[in-house]
Design a protein around this motif. Structure first.
Motif: not given
Length: 169
Positions: A95, A108-109, A115, A118, A123-124, A127, A129, A155, A159
């Motif tokens: 990050w 990708c996390c 999350v 992010a 940064w949503q 993201l 998957s 994910l 979020v």
């Protein structure tokens, strides 16, 4: 997502992609990047532990761009997100690296804390998957072997929860 899209990946994504056999396809389809700390984490661990996945140097050197993160970049992240200290070291470094990029990237996390960070950083929409990456790379056989935390559904749930917790800001 387009081929050649820049995708930032953390340690768990590397390990899971190697485990299910989609790492080569994902790194061939996208411009995959990570940070040195994530590579270090992917190469270490208790090899005697049940389920340990061996990530080779070849896995990390083939079509993967590795960035080094400075203490200044880590400090900048801490100033932008006071909760970033809660992240695992690899995620914190990733990050911190993402924060200084000025190009268009996706990340990708599969860790809820990452999350949440992010989302706090706004940064949503960046993201994605591992399930989505493997699908776009044409590795559909790998999808049935992914653990739940690597799915698009999980994910999305994380979020949404982070957005609600933060007041949908």
């Amino acid at each position: 997502m387009k081929p050649e899209q820049i995708i930032l990946v953390d340690t768990n994504i590397i390990i899971e992609a190697v485990r299910v056999g989609c790492w080569s396809a994902v790194t061939a389809h996208f411009r995959v990047a990570t940070v040195a700390k994530c590579c270090e984490e992917a190469r270490t661990g208790d090899q005697r532990r049940a389920g340990y996945i061996h990530v080779t140097e070849k896995d990390l050197q083939t079509r993967l761009t590795v960035h080094h993160v400075s203490d200044t970049e880590l400090a900048h992240l801490a100033l932008q997100d006071a909760e970033s200290f809660r992240l695992d070291p690899g995620e914190r470094h990733l990050w911190a690296h993402a924060l200084q990029r000025d190009d268009k990237w996706l990340a990708c996390c599969c860790d809820r804390a990452a999350v949440n960070a992010a989302v706090r950083l706004g940064w949503q929409d960046c993201l994605v998957s591992l399930e989505e990456l493997a699908n776009h790379a044409g590795v559909k056989a790998a999808l049935k072997h992914l653990k739940p935390q690597f799915s698009k559904v999980r994910l999305s749930e994380w979020v949404t929860a982070a957005l609600l917790e933060g007041g949908l800001s």
